[in-house]
Design a protein around this motif. Structure first.
Motif, PDB file in Angstrom:
ATOM      1  N   UNK A   1     -65.159  13.411   5.417  1.00 30.35           N
ATOM      2  CA  UNK A   1     -66.285  14.110   6.233  1.00 30.35           C
ATOM      3  C   UNK A   1     -66.546  14.137   7.670  1.00 30.35           C
ATOM      4  N   UNK A   2     -66.988  15.263   8.252  1.00 28.02           N
ATOM      5  CA  UNK A   2     -67.102  15.505   9.379  1.00 28.02           C
ATOM      6  C   UNK A   2     -68.454  15.318   9.833  1.00 28.02           C
ATOM      7  N   UNK A   3     -68.747  14.707  11.259  1.00 22.30           N
ATOM      8  CA  UNK A   3     -69.958  14.513  11.661  1.00 22.30           C
ATOM      9  C   UNK A   3     -70.212  15.134  12.936  1.00 22.30           C
ATOM     10  N   UNK A   4     -71.423  15.639  13.407  1.00 28.36           N
ATOM     11  CA  UNK A   4     -71.925  15.886  14.404  1.00 28.36           C
ATOM     12  C   UNK A   4     -72.385  14.632  15.444  1.00 28.36           C
ATOM     13  N   UNK A   5     -72.131  14.629  16.651  1.00 23.76           N
ATOM     14  CA  UNK A   5     -72.446  13.663  17.652  1.00 23.76           C
ATOM     15  C   UNK A   5     -73.662  13.998  18.413  1.00 23.76           C
ATOM     16  N   UNK A   6     -74.830  13.570  18.384  1.00 26.94           N
ATOM     17  CA  UNK A   6     -75.732  13.908  19.292  1.00 26.94           C
ATOM     18  C   UNK A   6     -76.426  12.639  20.050  1.00 26.94           C
TER      19      UNK A   6
ATOM     20  N   UNK B   1     -78.784  11.251  -4.374  1.00 28.49           N
ATOM     21  CA  UNK B   1     -79.148  12.064  -3.473  1.00 28.49           C
ATOM     22  C   UNK B   1     -79.645  11.693  -2.136  1.00 28.49           C
ATOM     23  N   UNK B   2     -80.307  10.578  -2.042  1.00 26.46           N
ATOM     24  CA  UNK B   2     -80.823   9.994  -0.823  1.00 26.46           C
ATOM     25  C   UNK B   2     -79.444   9.587   0.086  1.00 26.46           C
ATOM     26  N   UNK B   3     -78.378   9.157  -0.650  1.00 21.93           N
ATOM     27  CA  UNK B   3     -77.229   8.752   0.109  1.00 21.93           C
ATOM     28  C   UNK B   3     -76.342   9.709   0.377  1.00 21.93           C
ATOM     29  N   UNK B   4     -76.675  10.813  -0.014  1.00 17.74           N
ATOM     30  CA  UNK B   4     -75.425  12.194  -0.048  1.00 17.74           C
ATOM     31  C   UNK B   4     -74.804  12.186   1.360  1.00 17.74           C
ATOM     32  N   UNK B   5     -75.731  11.956   2.321  1.00 16.97           N
ATOM     33  CA  UNK B   5     -75.073  12.043   3.723  1.00 16.97           C
ATOM     34  C   UNK B   5     -75.261  10.846   4.450  1.00 16.97           C
ATOM     35  N   UNK B   6     -75.139   9.621   3.673  1.00 15.50           N
ATOM     36  CA  UNK B   6     -75.025   8.359   4.438  1.00 15.50           C
ATOM     37  C   UNK B   6     -73.663   7.799   4.447  1.00 15.50           C
ATOM     38  N   UNK B   7     -73.262   6.956   5.143  1.00 16.02           N
ATOM     39  CA  UNK B   7     -71.731   6.386   5.406  1.00 16.02           C
ATOM     40  C   UNK B   7     -71.510   5.582   4.351  1.00 16.02           C
ATOM     41  N   UNK B   8     -72.278   5.325   3.267  1.00 14.92           N
ATOM     42  CA  UNK B   8     -71.684   4.542   2.219  1.00 14.92           C
ATOM     43  C   UNK B   8     -71.926   5.108   0.708  1.00 14.92           C
ATOM     44  N   UNK B   9     -71.330   4.450  -0.424  1.00 19.64           N
ATOM     45  CA  UNK B   9     -71.791   4.799  -1.480  1.00 19.64           C
ATOM     46  C   UNK B   9     -73.247   4.370  -2.067  1.00 19.64           C
TER      47      UNK B   9
ATOM     48  N   UNK C   1     -79.467   7.251  23.645  1.00 17.59           N
ATOM     49  CA  UNK C   1     -79.471   7.054  22.217  1.00 17.59           C
ATOM     50  C   UNK C   1     -78.994   8.188  21.595  1.00 17.59           C
ATOM     51  N   UNK C   2     -77.970   7.608  20.625  1.00 14.32           N
ATOM     52  CA  UNK C   2     -76.964   8.489  20.029  1.00 14.32           C
ATOM     53  C   UNK C   2     -77.294   8.551  18.576  1.00 14.32           C
ATOM     54  N   UNK C   3     -77.025   9.670  17.744  1.00 10.45           N
ATOM     55  CA  UNK C   3     -77.123   9.734  16.561  1.00 10.45           C
ATOM     56  C   UNK C   3     -75.965  10.508  15.724  1.00 10.45           C
ATOM     57  N   UNK C   4     -75.244  10.155  14.732  1.00 13.72           N
ATOM     58  CA  UNK C   4     -74.379  10.867  14.095  1.00 13.72           C
ATOM     59  C   UNK C   4     -74.945  11.543  12.896  1.00 13.72           C
ATOM     60  N   UNK C   5     -74.508  12.633  12.353  1.00 13.22           N
ATOM     61  CA  UNK C   5     -75.116  13.254  11.195  1.00 13.22           C
ATOM     62  C   UNK C   5     -74.052  14.113  10.545  1.00 13.22           C
ATOM     63  N   UNK C   6     -73.891  13.972   9.391  1.00 10.83           N
ATOM     64  CA  UNK C   6     -73.016  14.836   8.545  1.00 10.83           C
ATOM     65  C   UNK C   6     -73.385  16.518   8.911  1.00 10.83           C
ATOM     66  N   UNK C   7     -72.052  17.050   8.939  1.00 11.49           N
ATOM     67  CA  UNK C   7     -72.192  18.456   9.466  1.00 11.49           C
ATOM     68  C   UNK C   7     -72.903  19.296   8.287  1.00 11.49           C
ATOM     69  N   UNK C   8     -73.069  18.829   7.212  1.00  2.44           N
ATOM     70  CA  UNK C   8     -73.707  19.602   6.067  1.00  2.44           C
ATOM     71  C   UNK C   8     -75.274  19.372   5.980  1.00  2.44           C
ATOM     72  N   UNK C   9     -75.676  18.318   6.852  1.00  4.32           N
ATOM     73  CA  UNK C   9     -77.084  17.723   6.597  1.00  4.32           C
ATOM     74  C   UNK C   9     -78.064  18.667   7.602  1.00  4.32           C
ATOM     75  N   UNK C  10     -78.206  19.875   7.359  1.00  4.15           N
ATOM     76  CA  UNK C  10     -78.984  20.849   8.162  1.00  4.15           C
ATOM     77  C   UNK C  10     -80.412  20.141   8.545  1.00  4.15           C
ATOM     78  N   UNK C  11     -80.982  19.494   7.622  1.00  3.10           N
ATOM     79  CA  UNK C  11     -82.506  18.897   7.610  1.00  3.10           C
ATOM     80  C   UNK C  11     -82.330  17.820   9.035  1.00  3.10           C
ATOM     81  N   UNK C  12     -81.182  17.127   8.908  1.00  2.00           N
ATOM     82  CA  UNK C  12     -81.308  16.062  10.005  1.00  2.00           C
ATOM     83  C   UNK C  12     -81.014  16.721  11.502  1.00  2.00           C
ATOM     84  N   UNK C  13     -80.304  17.697  11.307  1.00  2.00           N
ATOM     85  CA  UNK C  13     -79.859  18.405  12.449  1.00  2.00           C
ATOM     86  C   UNK C  13     -81.240  18.766  13.125  1.00  2.00           C
ATOM     87  N   UNK C  14     -81.900  19.518  12.386  1.00  2.00           N
ATOM     88  CA  UNK C  14     -83.256  19.982  12.832  1.00  2.00           C
ATOM     89  C   UNK C  14     -83.888  19.100  13.392  1.00  2.00           C
ATOM     90  N   UNK C  15     -84.191  17.691  12.931  1.00  2.00           N
ATOM     91  CA  UNK C  15     -85.182  16.764  13.221  1.00  2.00           C
ATOM     92  C   UNK C  15     -84.599  16.318  14.847  1.00  2.00           C
TER      93      UNK C  15
END
Length: 196
Positions: free
Chosen positions: A173-178, A34-42, A136-150
């Protein structure tokens, strides 16, 4: 800049220690599907987490340090070393042209408490303050709404969508770039104190 110690209202960020407690704590994050669901590794096993901490410590000792992978603990637990185990990790990776990438991960049982926002603020203070980062940049999985809000609450702006950025669990998986620029971050915006 070794060792790093950042203090916020509820959290403290410090270097990892190669101890059973810190290894188990990292495994509680990086070994949890669950914790790694949106991280870029298994999910990783405990031995991989021990190797990761060893790598983090080697990176910390580099003369020209470019990677900061740090343990996140609760300040309330700081007086009791047995309880002051990490609840997550925070990362800054410096690149060229005074740019850096930001990341964080927390144990699922700590989600929903605003900790990710506090971590982001503390990392922004470190990056834009002592480290002299401009962007400063951050990439976030497009389905990770909580990190998008943060990221949005911290003032990061979405620059775009990176299609098929990561291949995990048999799917692209697609990512958003912030990004956030130094002049967009108020000094002390994360209410941090830096110490050694």
């Amino acid at each position: 800049m070794v060792p790093v110690r950042l203090t916020g209202p509820r959290l403290a960020i410090r270097e990892f220690h190669h101890t059973p407690g810190d290894i188990d704590a990292l495994y509680a994050v990086f070994g949890d599907p669950e914790a790694t669901r949106y991280l870029p590794f298994e999910p990783r096993d405990r031995e991989d987490c021990a190797d990761q901490i060893e790598q983090y410590l080697e990176e910390a000792m580099q003369g020209e340090r470019t990677v900061y992978r740090l343990a996140v603990t609760r300040r309330a637990d700081a007086h009791d070393p047995a309880r002051a185990v990490p609840i997550g990790n925070a990362a800054l990776t410096l690149g060229g042209h005074r740019c850096a990438d930001l990341g964080y991960a927390l144990r699922p049982d700590t989600w929903g408490n605003g900790y990710a926002g506090e971590i982001t603020g503390l990392l922004c203070d470190l990056a834009f303050g002592p480290l002299g980062v401009h962007r400063l940049a951050a990439r976030v999985d497009v389905e990770n709404a909580a990190s998008v809000r943060v990221l949005t609450r911290a003032g990061f702006r979405r620059e775009g969508r990176i299609r098929h950025d990561v291949h995990l669990r048999g799917a692209w998986r697609d990512s958003f770039q912030y990004s956030l620029l130094a002049d967009e971050w108020p000094p002390g915006g994360g209410r941090s104190r830096t110490g050694g």
